[in-house]
Design an enzyme around this catalytic site. Structure first.
Site, short mmCIF file in Angstrom:
data_model
loop_
_atom_site.label_atom_id
_atom_site.label_comp_id
_atom_site.label_asym_id
_atom_site.label_seq_id
_atom_site.Cartn_x
_atom_site.Cartn_y
_atom_site.Cartn_z
CG MET A 1 -0.89 4.27 -9.32
SD MET A 1 -1.27 2.64 -9.97
CE MET A 1 -0.52 2.75 -11.57
CB ALA B 1 -2.73 3.71 2.73
CB ALA C 1 -0.91 0.01 1.22
CB CYS C 2 2.07 3.69 -1.86
SG CYS C 2 1.37 3.71 -3.49
CD GLU C 3 0.19 10.45 0.59
OE1 GLU C 3 -0.43 11.36 1.14
OE2 GLU C 3 1.41 10.44 0.48
#
Length: 84
Positions: free
Chosen positions: A21, A50, A16-18
């Site tokens: 991608m 996220a 997960a990231c902000e």
């Protein structure tokens, strides 16, 4: 947040990231290649923002700045937070 999970129980790993991608997508592709080389075929690796981590997530890999969000979204997941 769960502290551990048996390897045999893991069916999905979420990076997960902000925004969902970028670095998480590169990490997903790298882990997929490593799992394939190790002949692990029953684990799915995906990337998500996220804020879209499902509540039933098992393992979430996330930057330490998003660890609280990951824990809130999936309180029973093993959350692996990284610095870099």
């Amino acid at each position: 947040m769960t502290q551990s999970i048996s390897a045999a129980s893991v069916k999905t790993i979420i990076f997960a990231c902000e925004a969902g991608m970028g670095s998480s997508l590169m990490s997903v592709n790298s882990l997929k290649k490593k799992l394939k080389a190790a002949q692990v075929t029953d684990v799915t690796v995906v990337h998500k923002p996220a804020r879209e981590i499902p509540a039933d997530a098992q393992v979430v890999v996330v930057h330490k700045g998003l660890a609280k969000t990951a824990c809130a979204k999936a309180p029973n997941a093993v959350v692996v937070a990284f610095n870099h």
